[in-house]
Design a protein around this motif. Structure first.
Motif, PDB file in Angstrom:
ATOM      1  N   GLY A  32     -12.849 -38.651  17.025  1.00  0.00           N
ATOM      2  CA  GLY A  32     -11.439 -38.859  17.325  1.00  0.00           C
ATOM      3  C   GLY A  32     -10.486 -38.193  16.351  1.00  0.00           C
ATOM      4  N   ARG A  33     -10.990 -37.246  15.573  1.00  0.00           N
ATOM      5  CA  ARG A  33     -10.136 -36.541  14.609  1.00  0.00           C
ATOM      6  C   ARG A  33      -9.291 -35.460  15.275  1.00  0.00           C
ATOM      7  NH1 ARG A  33     -15.197 -35.766  10.873  1.00  0.00           N
ATOM      8  NH2 ARG A  33     -15.354 -37.852   9.985  1.00  0.00           N
ATOM      9  N   ILE A  34      -9.734 -34.993  16.441  1.00  0.00           N
ATOM     10  CA  ILE A  34      -8.965 -34.018  17.211  1.00  0.00           C
ATOM     11  C   ILE A  34      -8.937 -34.475  18.659  1.00  0.00           C
ATOM     12  CG2 ILE A  34      -9.453 -32.063  15.677  1.00  0.00           C
ATOM     13  CD1 ILE A  34     -11.524 -31.089  17.745  1.00  0.00           C
ATOM     14  N   THR A  35      -7.929 -34.023  19.377  1.00  0.00           N
ATOM     15  CA  THR A  35      -7.782 -34.394  20.787  1.00  0.00           C
ATOM     16  C   THR A  35      -8.616 -33.459  21.670  1.00  0.00           C
ATOM     17  OG1 THR A  35      -5.919 -32.898  21.131  1.00  0.00           O
ATOM     18  CG2 THR A  35      -5.412 -35.146  20.347  1.00  0.00           C
ATOM     19  N   GLU A  36      -8.707 -33.827  22.926  1.00  0.00           N
ATOM     20  CA  GLU A  36      -9.389 -32.963  23.900  1.00  0.00           C
ATOM     21  C   GLU A  36      -8.697 -31.610  23.983  1.00  0.00           C
ATOM     22  OE1 GLU A  36     -10.369 -32.892  28.661  1.00  0.00           O
ATOM     23  OE2 GLU A  36     -10.408 -34.817  27.635  1.00  0.00           O
ATOM     24  N   ALA A  37      -7.374 -31.612  23.944  1.00  0.00           N
ATOM     25  CA  ALA A  37      -6.617 -30.353  24.002  1.00  0.00           C
ATOM     26  C   ALA A  37      -6.921 -29.479  22.786  1.00  0.00           C
ATOM     27  CB  ALA A  37      -5.118 -30.637  24.090  1.00  0.00           C
ATOM     28  N   GLU A  38      -7.030 -30.088  21.612  1.00  0.00           N
ATOM     29  CA  GLU A  38      -7.349 -29.329  20.400  1.00  0.00           C
ATOM     30  C   GLU A  38      -8.774 -28.775  20.459  1.00  0.00           C
ATOM     31  OE1 GLU A  38      -4.639 -31.491  17.015  1.00  0.00           O
ATOM     32  OE2 GLU A  38      -6.335 -32.606  17.848  1.00  0.00           O
ATOM     33  N   LYS A  41      -8.731 -25.843  22.939  1.00  0.00           N
ATOM     34  CA  LYS A  41      -8.084 -24.673  22.343  1.00  0.00           C
ATOM     35  C   LYS A  41      -9.010 -23.983  21.342  1.00  0.00           C
ATOM     36  CE  LYS A  41      -4.031 -23.172  19.769  1.00  0.00           C
ATOM     37  NZ  LYS A  41      -2.778 -23.563  19.149  1.00  0.00           N
ATOM     38  N   SER A  42      -9.635 -24.755  20.488  1.00  0.00           N
ATOM     39  CA  SER A  42     -10.529 -24.193  19.473  1.00  0.00           C
ATOM     40  C   SER A  42     -11.746 -23.526  20.106  1.00  0.00           C
ATOM     41  CB  SER A  42     -10.977 -25.292  18.510  1.00  0.00           C
ATOM     42  OG  SER A  42     -11.799 -24.751  17.507  1.00  0.00           O
TER      43      SER A  42
END
Length: 104
Positions: A32-38, A41-42
């Protein structure tokens, strides 16, 4: 063809390392440190560094990319399919696995 970091114990097939997401990306998303969108994108930036024609040639026209994510979870295999579809103007079909019915 596996493009996953980990494989089930029963899997003895091939893997294609250029499409395997970085372990830290997977870990950050799962924790949960980054979102699905992040995440998306990565991972898409990772794909942009690759030549889609070469990936398609490496995989082969009849390759099947495996996914181990349950329905509704983010799936980098689907991101790869969308990338190939967009870049090469091809259709990458989905194959839906169904649990076998237990007969008693």
């Amino acid at each position: 063809m596996s493009i996953a970091i980990d494989h089930p114990s029963w899997f003895y097939g091939f893997e294609y390392k250029p499409l395997i997401p970085p372990a830290d990306l997977e870990d950050n998303y799962r924790r949960g440190r980054i979102t699905e969108a992040e995440y998306t994108k990565s991972y898409n930036l990772q794909l942009l560094a690759l030549d889609p024609r070469q990936v398609f040639l490496d995989l082969g026209e009849n390759a099947i990319l495996l996914c181990h994510e349950p329905p509704g979870q983010i799936c980098h295999r689907r991101l790869v399919a969308a990338w190939l579809e967009k870049c090469l103007n091809i259709f990458v079909p989905e194959s839906h696995y169904r649990e076998p019915k237990v007969m008693l």
